[in-house]
Design an enzyme around this catalytic site. Structure first.
Site, PDB file in Angstrom:
ATOM      1  CE  LYS A   1       3.063   5.680  -3.279  1.00  0.00           C
ATOM      2  NZ  LYS A   1       1.665   5.176  -2.713  1.00  0.00           N
TER       3      LYS A   1
ATOM      4  CB  THR B   1      -0.868   7.012  -0.580  1.00  0.00           C
ATOM      5  OG1 THR B   1      -1.762   6.962   0.573  1.00  0.00           O
ATOM      6  CG2 THR B   1      -0.019   8.139  -0.276  1.00  0.00           C
TER       7      THR B   1
ATOM      8  CB  THR C   1      -4.062 -10.599   5.105  1.00  0.00           C
ATOM      9  OG1 THR C   1      -4.994 -10.344   3.895  1.00  0.00           O
ATOM     10  CG2 THR C   1      -4.892  -9.893   6.471  1.00  0.00           C
TER      11      THR C   1
END
Length: 385
Positions: A168, A179, A385
């Site tokens: 991933k 990441t 957010t």
């Protein structure tokens, strides 16, 4: 696509953030020879700290992964949580907790939802299935838009074995172990005394460590290799070749899926005096926002490439000998007709070949990255957010 023998797995949603898969386990029926490389970020995640301890023995039997929360910057409690996850997984699978490699990926600085994760760990054994690794490839995704899988079959003394890799990664990508998470599973064994770490490190150095999306080295990067040997012994040469091919496949899939990306860039640096020089200049080019946005916009602004080579202050390259090509088209000092062809090449292709010839030596290396678009900003400006 063949699956390696003896590995069972699952990937499910347990509600860490939303309704997409976010929790996975990989289990081998017998202990595996294992090794791993991890992030060099100075603030490694709790799973990296625990994982380094567990892989030190060279034997693993299970991997437990959660996405949507990286368990980074969570202090001693975060480390305790990673240990507790390994303990409960170990109890469920009836193996030692030190045979479990933990991994987490996602937002930084938020405590894990242990009240959700531990119940999932307790029922891990009942969820395991053979041939189920694609579920795990989905469960480890965060901002990824697609699963990343590659495999190879290789000859063994008793027939044929398999190496199978999942990964991933879409943002916060400039591995340096390593990441980005990658798990490579194989049912072959290698001759007694083989240095598995050196084999993995060599493959990683030719692939993931030649990758950059946004120049940010994640706190969670992990590449783990587990071999259970159930299909017999292969040669080191065949294994190493197949492993490197898989790592390069996964590297290109990550670059193609870079956050907001529309183009894969494959950069070849040739004529370098050393691998270190090639790596510095390659990363300088692929990390340049000006280069990446020019490629996105189809703007053959070769001055940006000259800048990116020249700003590697400790590796001066004679301008006269420097050659730059997009595809087969020369970029440096291009005339208006060539500039038009270059713009068409950049606009009409989703895989861009960029060749930079330094003409100061004989070393050649490949690097991978992607263009830089408005969507990268949209993705990351509002991530929490």
């Amino acid at each position: 696509m063949h699956m390696p023998k003896g590995f069972l797995s699952f990937g499910i949603n347990i509600g860490i953030k939303d309704d997409t898969k976010d929790f996975g386990v990989i289990y081998s029926e017998i202990p595996c020879k294992a090794t791993a490389v991890f992030t060099k970020n100075n603030f490694p995640g709790a799973p990296v700290i625990v994982g380094k301890e567990h892989v030190r023995s060279g034997v693993l039997q299970a991997i437990v992964i959660n996405s949507k929360n990286s368990n980074v910057a969570t202090g001693e409690k975060g480390i305790q949580n990673s240990r507790e996850i390994c303990k409960i997984i170990g109890e469920s699978l009836d193996i030692k907790e030190t045979l479990v490699l933990p991994s987490s990926t996602g937002v930084i600085g938020v405590p894990l939802k242990m009240e959700i994760i531990l119940p999932a760990c307790k029922k891990a054994k009942s969820l395991l299935k053979p041939g189920n690794l694609e579920e795990v490839a989905e469960a480890i995704m965060t901002t990824d838009t697609r699963k990343k899988i590659s495999s190879r079959n290789i000859k063994t003394k008793s027939g044929q074995g398999t190496i199978y890799g999942i990964a991933k990664g879409a943002g916060m990508i400039e591995p340096n172990m390593a990441t980005m998470l990658c798990y490579i599973l194989s049912d072959v064994s290698l001759p007694e005394g083989t240095d598995l770490y050196s084999i993995l490190k060599s493959s990683v150095d030719q692939s993931f460590n030649c990758l950059t999306i946004d120049s940010d080295t994640s706190t969670s990067d992990t590449v783990a290799l587990l071999c259970n040997g159930l299909s017999g012994e292969s040669s080191v040469q065949d294994f190493s070749k197949a492993l490197t091919e898989i790592c390069i496949d996964l590297t290109k899939l990550i670059a193609t899926d870079g956050e907001g990306a529309t183009k894969l860039i494959e950069l070849t640096i040739s004529g370098a005096k050393s691998e270190a020089q090639a790596r510095k200049i390659g990363k300088s080019i692929l990390n340049s926002p000006l280069v990446k946005t020019a490629i996105y916009g189809g703007d053959p602004n070769w001055g940006r490439l000259i800048m990116a080579v020249g700003k590697v202050f400790d590796e001066p390259i004679p301008f006269e000998g420097l050659q730059i090509y997009f595809g087969t088209l020369p970029v440096k000092e291009a005339n208006p007709e060539t500039l038009k062809k270059l713009s068409e090449y950049l606009k009409n292709n989703t895989e861009i070949s960029l060749n930079v010839v330094l003409n100061v030596g004989t070393i050649s290396m490949k690097f991978w990255g992607c263009d830089f678009t408005e969507k990268y900003i949209e993705e990351n400006a509002y991530y929490t957010t």
